[in-house]
Scaffold this motif. Structure first.
Motif, PDB file in Angstrom:
ATOM      1  N   CYS A 165       0.870  -1.177   0.000  1.00 18.04           N
ATOM      2  CA  CYS A 165       0.000   0.000   0.000  1.00 18.04           C
ATOM      3  C   CYS A 165       0.905   1.225   0.000  1.00 18.04           C
ATOM      4  CB  CYS A 165      -0.900   0.027   1.237  1.00 18.04           C
ATOM      5  SG  CYS A 165      -2.073  -1.346   1.337  1.00 18.04           S
ATOM      6  N   GLU A 213      -0.275   4.467  -0.293  1.00 17.48           N
ATOM      7  CA  GLU A 213      -1.028   5.680   0.024  1.00 17.48           C
ATOM      8  C   GLU A 213      -1.719   5.486   1.370  1.00 17.48           C
ATOM      9  OE1 GLU A 213      -4.753   5.971  -2.419  1.00 17.48           O
ATOM     10  OE2 GLU A 213      -3.793   4.332  -3.520  1.00 17.48           O
ATOM     11  N   PHE A 214      -2.160   6.596   1.930  1.00 17.04           N
ATOM     12  CA  PHE A 214      -2.817   6.565   3.245  1.00 17.04           C
ATOM     13  C   PHE A 214      -3.882   7.662   3.280  1.00 17.04           C
ATOM     14  CE2 PHE A 214      -3.338   7.863   7.635  1.00 17.04           C
ATOM     15  CZ  PHE A 214      -3.438   6.662   8.297  1.00 17.04           C
ATOM     16  N   PRO A 215      -5.071   7.382   3.838  1.00 14.59           N
ATOM     17  CA  PRO A 215      -5.472   6.170   4.567  1.00 14.59           C
ATOM     18  C   PRO A 215      -6.005   5.045   3.686  1.00 14.59           C
ATOM     19  CG  PRO A 215      -7.178   7.813   4.741  1.00 14.59           C
ATOM     20  CD  PRO A 215      -6.053   8.471   3.987  1.00 14.59           C
ATOM     21  N   CYS A 265      -5.844   2.384   0.327  1.00 15.13           N
ATOM     22  CA  CYS A 265      -4.799   1.485  -0.170  1.00 15.13           C
ATOM     23  C   CYS A 265      -5.182   1.052  -1.578  1.00 15.13           C
ATOM     24  CB  CYS A 265      -4.658   0.274   0.754  1.00 15.13           C
ATOM     25  SG  CYS A 265      -3.498  -0.984   0.170  1.00 15.13           S
ATOM     26  N   TRP A 268     -10.776   1.638   0.014  1.00 18.58           N
ATOM     27  CA  TRP A 268     -10.789   1.486   1.466  1.00 18.58           C
ATOM     28  C   TRP A 268     -10.731   0.023   1.875  1.00 18.58           C
ATOM     29  CZ3 TRP A 268      -9.891   5.539   4.424  1.00 18.58           C
ATOM     30  CH2 TRP A 268     -10.182   6.806   3.917  1.00 18.58           C
ATOM     31  N   TYR A 291      -2.383  -4.561   5.290  1.00 16.68           N
ATOM     32  CA  TYR A 291      -3.620  -3.916   5.735  1.00 16.68           C
ATOM     33  C   TYR A 291      -4.040  -4.390   7.130  1.00 16.68           C
ATOM     34  CZ  TYR A 291      -7.405  -0.820   4.345  1.00 16.68           C
ATOM     35  OH  TYR A 291      -8.242   0.257   4.240  1.00 16.68           O
ATOM     36  N   ARG A 331      -2.188  -2.269   9.459  1.00 14.57           N
ATOM     37  CA  ARG A 331      -2.732  -0.903   9.465  1.00 14.57           C
ATOM     38  C   ARG A 331      -4.044  -0.839  10.250  1.00 14.57           C
ATOM     39  NH1 ARG A 331      -3.593   2.651   4.008  1.00 14.57           N
ATOM     40  NH2 ARG A 331      -1.351   2.206   3.839  1.00 14.57           N
ATOM     41  N   TYR A 388      -4.973   1.258  14.260  1.00 16.16           N
ATOM     42  CA  TYR A 388      -6.018   2.202  14.693  1.00 16.16           C
ATOM     43  C   TYR A 388      -6.492   1.856  16.103  1.00 16.16           C
ATOM     44  CZ  TYR A 388      -6.237   3.117   9.632  1.00 16.16           C
ATOM     45  OH  TYR A 388      -5.938   3.413   8.332  1.00 16.16           O
ATOM     46  N   LEU A 424       3.703   6.434   8.642  1.00  9.57           N
ATOM     47  CA  LEU A 424       3.207   7.146   7.455  1.00  9.57           C
ATOM     48  C   LEU A 424       4.337   7.397   6.467  1.00  9.57           C
ATOM     49  CD1 LEU A 424       0.795   8.565   6.112  1.00  9.57           C
ATOM     50  CD2 LEU A 424       1.428  10.637   7.364  1.00  9.57           C
ATOM     51  N   VAL A 454       5.098   4.472   4.240  1.00 11.68           N
ATOM     52  CA  VAL A 454       4.123   4.236   3.174  1.00 11.68           C
ATOM     53  C   VAL A 454       4.282   5.243   2.042  1.00 11.68           C
ATOM     54  CG1 VAL A 454       1.656   4.236   2.624  1.00 11.68           C
ATOM     55  CG2 VAL A 454       2.467   3.125   4.712  1.00 11.68           C
TER      56      VAL A 454
END
Length: 381
Positions: free
Chosen positions: A241, A243-245, A247, A251, A286, A289, A293, A329, A332
């Motif tokens: 992935c 990119e953020f948030p 992928c 989503w 993922y 990731r 959270y 971050l 990524v």
């Protein structure tokens, strides 16, 4: 691999002596700076060993991230030699056949320096265990079983280090080796707290049961997250992935959980021996990731709970959470630069140390709970 045996114990003594020589510097410094005070010596040695173990964890991450884990394809030496200098011809031959392969002169030195440092830390832990047992009859402030357990663990960690090489970076073994290094860090942190209690003449701080519960939950979730992060790193799934948030522009990208989390398999392969798909790598990334959270929310709440009773730990925890977010971050969106990757490992190791510190620096106090405080007010009324 030039038909080199995976295990060649010929240079074992010389490698051990190299580690001993490296360890003599820190040992001499501790003994000279704390002359006449065995308790201070033990405390200083514990703190120094903790610091050097933290550094060793980071250098291990650097070794992995620079693809130097197989820089010397045998163990404990390098092509049966105690240093890459003695294996110059073999390394040159391997590098000539595969210029960007796992064996190069630079990678061999990175791998062997890691082994030398690991041996030196082992010598320090052995000295710490022996010195604590020696001071037992003189009222040692830390139970000698703590450094003894640490010594046993570092021996186990050495075995996993050997398996990391001989099993050719088997993801499950490499991840367990990373977790083992953090367990070692946690064991030394617990001993450092005990020495601090003795030095200041006070014990653990009482905190509400609710705060203690958040601490237990946060610590458990942190270990899960570290394991997931190690699985991402050892499977080289960071760039799945970019990119953020979101992928891959979604989503919920296409993921293969079954192959991604098949634990006993070779690097880059499924448990059935087929090539690991990009969807499996995406699932690995993922999962880490999504778990982050939850961990961020729980540890953030814990930092708020600890603010009044354990302010230093609360600030360290909050700062490290921000550090982990920034370095994660960066991995990524900047394409996994080595500085950000090592820094992310450093943050995880520091979180383990801080939560261990917090755990042994505190204890649950039923009288400090909101319900108990309300009951006392009612009784006084």
């Amino acid at each position: 691999m030039n038909s080199q045996d995976l295990y060649d114990l010929t240079p074992a003594l010389r490698v051990a002596l190299t580690g001993l020589v490296i360890a003599m510097g820190p040992l001499a410094w501790v003994w000279m700076r704390n002359a006449g005070s065995p308790a201070r010596r033990l405390r200083a040695l514990t703190l120094l060993t903790l610091f050097l173990t933290f550094d060793l964890v980071l250098f291990g991450a650097f070794t992995r991230l620079t693809d130097s884990g197989l820089g010397c394809p045998d163990w404990p030496g390098c092509y049966g030699n105690a240093s890459p200098s003695g294996a110059h011809a073999q390394i040159s031959e391997a590098q000539a056949s595969m210029p960007t392969g796992p064996v190069t002169h630079g990678k061999a030195w990175v791998e062997m320096v890691h082994r030398y440092l690991a041996t030196a830390v082992g010598v320090l832990i052995l000295t710490l265990a022996a010195a604590t047992w020696w001071q037992r009859k003189r009222g040692a402030v830390v139970s000698p079983w703590w450094p003894t357990l640490t010594l046993a663990w570092v021996c186990l960690q050495g075995a996993f280090g050997a398996l990391t090489v001989t099993m050719k970076l088997f993801p499950a073994i490499v991840t367990l080796h990373l977790l083992g290094g953090l367990v070692l860090l946690s064991l030394l942190s617990a001993q450092a707290v005990a020495h601090a209690h003795a030095a200041r003449g006070s014990g653990a701080v009482r905190i509400p049961r609710a705060s203690r519960a958040w601490l237990a939950a946060g610590f458990a979730l942190l270990w899960l997250q570290v394991a997931l992060g190690g699985w991402v790193s050892t499977n080289y799934a960071v760039l799945a992935c970019s990119e953020f948030p979101a992928c891959q522009g979604s989503w919920w990208p296409t993921m293969d959980w079954q192959d991604g989390f098949g634990l006993w398999r070779e690097l880059g392969k499924t448990t059935g021996g087929e090539q690991l798909t990009f969807a499996a790598l995406t699932g690995i990334h993922y999962a880490h990731r999504l778990a982050s959270y939850v961990v961020f929310a729980v540890l953030g709440t814990l930092a708020w709970h600890l603010h009044h009773r354990l302010r230093r730990q609360s600030r360290w925890l909050a700062g490290l959470l921000l550090w982990q977010f920034a370095t994660g971050l960066s991995n990524v969106v900047l394409g996994w630069p080595i500085v950000a990757a090592v820094s992310h490992t450093a943050g995880a190791a520091a979180l383990v140390a801080v939560l261990t510190w917090t755990w042994f620096e505190s204890r649950a106090d039923a009288a400090a709970s909101p319900v108990a405080a309300r009951d006392r007010r009612e009784l006084s009324a």
